[in-house]
Design a protein around this motif. Structure first.
Motif, mmCIF file in Angstrom:
data_model
loop_
_atom_site.group_PDB
_atom_site.id
_atom_site.type_symbol
_atom_site.label_atom_id
_atom_site.label_comp_id
_atom_site.label_asym_id
_atom_site.label_seq_id
_atom_site.Cartn_x
_atom_site.Cartn_y
_atom_site.Cartn_z
ATOM 1 N N VAL A 7 1.291 -0.675 0.097
ATOM 2 C CA VAL A 7 -0.302 0.423 0.103
ATOM 3 C C VAL A 7 1.333 1.437 0.176
ATOM 4 O O VAL A 7 1.206 2.324 -0.716
ATOM 5 C CB VAL A 7 -0.834 0.165 1.415
ATOM 6 N N VAL A 8 1.733 1.169 0.473
ATOM 7 C CA VAL A 8 2.865 2.681 1.264
ATOM 8 C C VAL A 8 3.655 2.648 -0.216
ATOM 9 O O VAL A 8 3.072 3.969 -0.437
ATOM 10 C CB VAL A 8 3.210 2.772 2.416
ATOM 11 N N LYS A 9 4.166 1.565 -0.275
ATOM 12 C CA LYS A 9 4.952 2.202 -1.064
ATOM 13 C C LYS A 9 4.402 1.970 -2.481
ATOM 14 O O LYS A 9 4.810 2.528 -3.007
ATOM 15 C CB LYS A 9 6.147 0.922 -1.306
ATOM 16 N N ARG A 10 3.601 1.485 -3.058
ATOM 17 C CA ARG A 10 2.581 1.581 -4.038
ATOM 18 C C ARG A 10 1.929 2.827 -4.775
ATOM 19 O O ARG A 10 2.015 3.292 -5.479
ATOM 20 C CB ARG A 10 1.923 0.287 -4.210
ATOM 21 N N TYR A 11 0.573 2.890 -3.129
ATOM 22 C CA TYR A 11 -0.057 3.930 -3.883
ATOM 23 C C TYR A 11 1.025 5.290 -2.603
ATOM 24 O O TYR A 11 -0.262 6.559 -3.247
ATOM 25 C CB TYR A 11 -1.695 3.940 -3.414
ATOM 26 N N ILE A 12 0.849 5.199 -1.737
ATOM 27 C CA ILE A 12 1.398 6.893 -0.930
ATOM 28 C C ILE A 12 2.487 7.269 -1.395
ATOM 29 O O ILE A 12 2.362 8.344 -2.231
ATOM 30 C CB ILE A 12 1.149 6.435 0.104
ATOM 31 N N ASP A 13 3.669 7.239 -1.299
ATOM 32 C CA ASP A 13 4.775 7.900 -0.836
ATOM 33 C C ASP A 13 6.548 5.969 -1.432
ATOM 34 O O ASP A 13 6.246 5.432 -0.226
ATOM 35 C CB ASP A 13 5.359 8.475 -0.046
ATOM 36 N N PRO A 14 6.569 5.980 -2.638
ATOM 37 C CA PRO A 14 7.498 4.975 -1.907
ATOM 38 C C PRO A 14 8.654 5.749 -1.540
ATOM 39 O O PRO A 14 9.578 4.335 -1.116
ATOM 40 C CB PRO A 14 8.398 4.699 -3.964
ATOM 41 N N THR A 15 9.381 6.562 -0.960
ATOM 42 C CA THR A 15 10.513 6.933 -0.504
ATOM 43 C C THR A 15 10.013 6.950 0.970
ATOM 44 O O THR A 15 11.006 6.272 2.130
ATOM 45 C CB THR A 15 10.590 7.887 -0.317
ATOM 46 N N TRP A 16 8.357 6.571 1.463
ATOM 47 C CA TRP A 16 8.632 6.039 2.763
ATOM 48 C C TRP A 16 8.766 4.501 3.051
ATOM 49 O O TRP A 16 7.894 3.635 2.256
ATOM 50 C CB TRP A 16 7.244 6.701 3.176
ATOM 51 N N THR A 17 8.652 4.434 4.637
ATOM 52 C CA THR A 17 8.908 3.232 5.096
ATOM 53 C C THR A 17 7.889 3.282 6.378
ATOM 54 O O THR A 17 7.967 4.071 7.000
ATOM 55 C CB THR A 17 10.630 2.294 5.426
ATOM 56 N N LEU A 18 7.168 2.300 6.945
ATOM 57 C CA LEU A 18 6.699 1.951 7.576
ATOM 58 C C LEU A 18 7.634 1.390 9.054
ATOM 59 O O LEU A 18 7.388 0.223 9.383
ATOM 60 C CB LEU A 18 5.110 1.282 7.449
ATOM 61 N N LEU A 19 8.508 2.140 10.118
ATOM 62 C CA LEU A 19 9.402 1.764 10.738
ATOM 63 C C LEU A 19 8.111 1.880 11.873
ATOM 64 O O LEU A 19 8.599 2.764 12.349
ATOM 65 C CB LEU A 19 10.388 2.003 10.821
ATOM 66 N N ALA A 20 8.407 0.931 12.704
ATOM 67 C CA ALA A 20 8.118 1.093 13.977
ATOM 68 C C ALA A 20 8.232 -0.209 14.903
ATOM 69 O O ALA A 20 7.095 -1.701 15.218
ATOM 70 C CB ALA A 20 6.031 1.065 13.814
ATOM 71 N N PRO A 21 9.416 -0.243 15.436
ATOM 72 C CA PRO A 21 9.724 -1.125 16.188
ATOM 73 C C PRO A 21 8.952 -1.310 17.616
ATOM 74 O O PRO A 21 8.448 -3.022 17.624
ATOM 75 C CB PRO A 21 11.307 -1.302 16.973
ATOM 76 N N PRO A 22 8.314 -0.386 17.958
ATOM 77 C CA PRO A 22 7.548 -0.872 18.984
ATOM 78 C C PRO A 22 6.821 -1.461 18.910
ATOM 79 O O PRO A 22 5.557 -2.338 19.427
ATOM 80 C CB PRO A 22 6.941 0.741 19.410
ATOM 81 N N PHE A 23 5.646 -1.370 17.204
ATOM 82 C CA PHE A 23 4.456 -2.773 17.177
ATOM 83 C C PHE A 23 5.310 -4.107 17.545
ATOM 84 O O PHE A 23 4.177 -4.734 17.712
ATOM 85 C CB PHE A 23 4.294 -2.056 15.449
ATOM 86 N N GLY A 24 6.535 -4.440 17.406
ATOM 87 C CA GLY A 24 6.498 -5.906 18.077
ATOM 88 C C GLY A 24 6.776 -5.795 19.522
ATOM 89 O O GLY A 24 6.022 -7.121 19.668
ATOM 90 N N ALA A 25 7.020 -4.976 20.317
ATOM 91 C CA ALA A 25 6.280 -5.487 21.875
ATOM 92 C C ALA A 25 5.643 -5.286 21.790
ATOM 93 O O ALA A 25 4.724 -6.500 22.800
ATOM 94 C CB ALA A 25 7.543 -4.297 22.183
ATOM 95 N N MET A 26 4.527 -4.801 21.203
ATOM 96 C CA MET A 26 3.008 -4.484 21.738
ATOM 97 C C MET A 26 2.316 -5.902 21.297
ATOM 98 O O MET A 26 1.420 -6.438 21.896
ATOM 99 C CB MET A 26 2.563 -3.435 20.568
ATOM 100 N N ALA A 27 2.826 -6.798 19.626
ATOM 101 C CA ALA A 27 1.960 -7.832 19.661
ATOM 102 C C ALA A 27 2.629 -8.481 20.541
ATOM 103 O O ALA A 27 2.133 -9.604 21.029
ATOM 104 C CB ALA A 27 2.833 -7.567 18.226
ATOM 105 N N VAL A 28 4.086 -9.243 20.687
ATOM 106 C CA VAL A 28 4.279 -9.753 22.492
ATOM 107 C C VAL A 28 3.085 -9.434 23.288
ATOM 108 O O VAL A 28 2.563 -10.945 24.108
ATOM 109 C CB VAL A 28 5.340 -9.145 22.401
ATOM 110 N N LEU A 29 2.621 -8.171 23.616
ATOM 111 C CA LEU A 29 1.865 -7.849 24.842
ATOM 112 C C LEU A 29 0.993 -8.310 25.026
ATOM 113 O O LEU A 29 -0.439 -8.836 25.356
ATOM 114 C CB LEU A 29 1.942 -6.727 25.550
ATOM 115 N N VAL A 30 -0.093 -8.121 23.798
ATOM 116 C CA VAL A 30 -2.100 -7.944 22.662
ATOM 117 C C VAL A 30 -1.831 -9.444 22.900
ATOM 118 O O VAL A 30 -2.914 -10.084 23.616
ATOM 119 C CB VAL A 30 -1.677 -7.189 21.736
ATOM 120 N N PHE A 31 -0.744 -10.429 22.016
ATOM 121 C CA PHE A 31 -1.201 -11.282 21.942
ATOM 122 C C PHE A 31 -1.292 -12.170 22.792
ATOM 123 O O PHE A 31 -1.770 -14.412 23.051
ATOM 124 C CB PHE A 31 -0.376 -12.214 20.923
ATOM 125 N N SER A 32 0.882 -13.002 23.701
ATOM 126 C CA SER A 32 0.619 -13.249 24.902
ATOM 127 C C SER A 32 0.255 -13.163 26.423
ATOM 128 O O SER A 32 0.116 -14.275 27.138
ATOM 129 C CB SER A 32 2.516 -13.444 24.481
#
Length: 120
Positions: A7-32
């Protein structure tokens, strides 16, 4: 990752990157640890919003007074202040979510995040 790639690279801006390391920790909390107060939806959403807002505001205020972390030897102060203020704000609002502190830290120490400004 798929959202970034298709979505982001194709339709919004190819130079953007969704960098969100806190989401990895969030996933561990939410799922575990889904029954833990830190993993409840209110805390997850508000904790990350508070972290992002505090990171942005801390950097902006430090920049306004001329104390932004332009060198690595001064970045520690802005980084530590943003995380500490995030913890205080989360405690006061009753929405403690540890990855929110990482969101504040990420804004301060990663220049591409700062380039996004308030849209971070």
């Amino acid at each position: 990752g798929l959202l970034d790639l298709y979505v982001v690279k194709r339709y919004i801006d190819p130079t953007w990157t969704l960098l969100a390391p806190p989401f990895g920790a969030m996933a561990v909390l939410v799922f575990s640890a889904c029954k833990a107060p830190l993993a409840q939806p209110r805390n997850v959403v508000l904790g990350n919003v508070i972290g992002g807002a505090v990171g942005y505001l801390t950097w902006t205020l430090m920049e306004a007074v001329g104390l932004e972390a332009v060198t690595a030897d001064r970045m520690w102060f802005t980084a530590a202040l943003s995380v500490a203020l995030t913890i205080v704000a989360q405690e006061q609002l009753g929405a403690v979510h540890p990855p929110g502190g990482a969101s504040a830290l990420l804004y301060v120490i990663v220049p591409p995040m700062r380039a996004m400004g308030i849209f971070y």
